[in-house]
Design a protein around this motif. Structure first.
Motif, short mmCIF file in Angstrom:
data_model
loop_
_atom_site.label_atom_id
_atom_site.label_comp_id
_atom_site.label_asym_id
_atom_site.label_seq_id
_atom_site.Cartn_x
_atom_site.Cartn_y
_atom_site.Cartn_z
N ARG A 30 4.13 -3.46 17.40
CA ARG A 30 2.65 -3.30 17.00
C ARG A 30 2.72 -2.30 16.00
O ARG A 30 2.80 -1.15 16.10
CB ARG A 30 1.85 -2.97 18.27
N LEU A 31 2.08 -2.59 14.84
CA LEU A 31 1.70 -1.93 13.78
C LEU A 31 0.39 -1.34 13.74
O LEU A 31 -0.83 -2.01 13.78
CB LEU A 31 1.89 -2.67 12.46
N ARG A 32 0.16 0.09 13.50
CA ARG A 32 -1.20 0.63 13.32
C ARG A 32 -1.31 0.78 11.70
O ARG A 32 -0.54 1.36 11.07
CB ARG A 32 -1.30 2.06 14.07
N LEU A 33 -2.53 0.45 11.43
CA LEU A 33 -2.72 0.56 9.95
C LEU A 33 -4.16 1.21 9.73
O LEU A 33 -5.08 0.67 10.33
CB LEU A 33 -2.92 -1.06 9.26
N LEU A 34 -4.05 2.22 8.83
CA LEU A 34 -5.16 2.94 8.58
C LEU A 34 -5.44 2.66 7.21
O LEU A 34 -4.65 2.57 6.27
CB LEU A 34 -4.98 4.43 8.76
N LEU A 35 -6.68 2.38 7.01
CA LEU A 35 -7.11 1.52 5.59
C LEU A 35 -8.42 2.00 5.24
O LEU A 35 -9.62 1.71 5.58
CB LEU A 35 -7.20 0.10 5.30
N GLY A 36 -8.63 3.21 4.33
CA GLY A 36 -10.07 3.97 4.03
C GLY A 36 -10.43 4.44 5.73
O GLY A 36 -9.80 5.11 6.19
N GLU A 37 -11.74 3.80 5.79
CA GLU A 37 -12.36 4.26 7.20
C GLU A 37 -11.72 3.20 8.39
O GLU A 37 -12.24 3.65 9.50
CB GLU A 37 -13.81 4.40 7.17
N ARG A 38 -10.98 2.43 8.22
CA ARG A 38 -10.60 1.51 9.15
C ARG A 38 -9.27 1.90 9.82
O ARG A 38 -8.40 2.28 9.06
CB ARG A 38 -10.47 0.10 8.48
N ASP A 39 -9.39 1.69 11.26
CA ASP A 39 -8.17 1.96 11.85
C ASP A 39 -7.75 0.72 12.76
O ASP A 39 -8.50 0.48 13.74
CB ASP A 39 -8.41 2.96 12.87
N MET A 40 -6.59 0.00 12.67
CA MET A 40 -6.54 -1.31 13.20
C MET A 40 -5.09 -1.50 13.78
O MET A 40 -4.26 -0.63 13.20
CB MET A 40 -7.07 -2.54 12.34
N VAL A 41 -4.81 -2.42 14.63
CA VAL A 41 -3.54 -2.74 15.20
C VAL A 41 -3.20 -4.08 14.80
O VAL A 41 -4.20 -5.12 15.18
CB VAL A 41 -3.45 -2.36 16.64
N LEU A 42 -2.11 -4.39 14.06
CA LEU A 42 -1.64 -5.66 13.96
C LEU A 42 -0.42 -5.95 14.87
O LEU A 42 0.56 -5.38 15.13
CB LEU A 42 -1.01 -5.59 12.46
#
Length: 203
Positions: free
Chosen positions: A136-148
């Motif tokens: 499971r990959l955690r991605l921080l992108l700007g203000e977004r915090d998501m899990v792939l």
């Protein structure tokens, strides 16, 4: 056989370029390899062809593999030349493309040690596409915090502050495509789906 002969014929000049490019004298290289100065001189002038016993310490002195030292011709199977780079935190990066320029492809293995994002997210020119193979990959992108999850992908402009790593306690394997600014992977979408842009979804 023609490629092999050409490689051997050019080896002396290559050895000379490697030494002078590192600002080493024959005497300094002799100390590093236990090969006499006179022998090194004959090898570089092409008067003598090196043996395996001489190539091994030369490769160690230059921090190269034997194939890199002699500039061996390609085998035709790029998998033979895949050499992972291991970072300090244990991250493994395996290049899957060899041509300069254009979109570059990598396989990455991110260990649990990389689960904590830095205080400042990364920003640089380019465009990146990531696809999760396992974990499971955690991605921080700007203000977004998501899990792939496995089978999910994301693409984004790397001028946006970003970071990615495994969810705490896990290991992630992923594929990454990276291109310079303006270069994007061309994605074919199912009818009715919008372009993902900076979105995340199933591949």
């Amino acid at each position: 056989m023609t490629d092999a002969r050409h490689t051997l014929d050019a080896l002396g000049a290559r050895l000379n370029r490697l030494r002078t490019g590192r600002d080493l004298t024959l005497a300094e290289l002799s100390e590093l390899t236990d090969i006499s100065i006179s022998t090194l001189s004959r090898l570089e002038s092409g008067v003598r062809r090196p043996s395996l016993e001489q190539l091994l310490p030369l490769a160690r002195a230059y921090g190269m593999t034997l194939d890199e030292l002699v500039d061996a011709p390609e085998t035709g199977d790029p998998r033979i030349h895949v050499k992972p780079h291991v970072h300090r935190d244990g991250t493994k990066t395996i290049p899957l493309t060899r041509r300069p320029g254009g979109i570059q492809a990598f396989k990455m293995v991110l260990p649990p040690a990389r689960c904590t994002p830095p205080k400042s997210l990364m920003v640089h020119e380019g465009y990146e596409w990531v696809y999760v193979l396992s974990g499971r990959l955690r991605l921080l992108l700007g203000e977004r915090d998501m899990v792939l999850e496995p089978g999910e992908a994301a693409e984004f402009d790397t001028r946006t502050p970003h970071w990615f790593g495994p969810v705490a306690g896990g290991t992630v394997e992923l594929l990454s495509l990276f291109g310079k600014q303006g270069e994007r992977a061309h994605t074919k979408l199912a009818p009715g789906r919008e372009s993902p842009g900076q979105e995340v979804g199933n591949a």
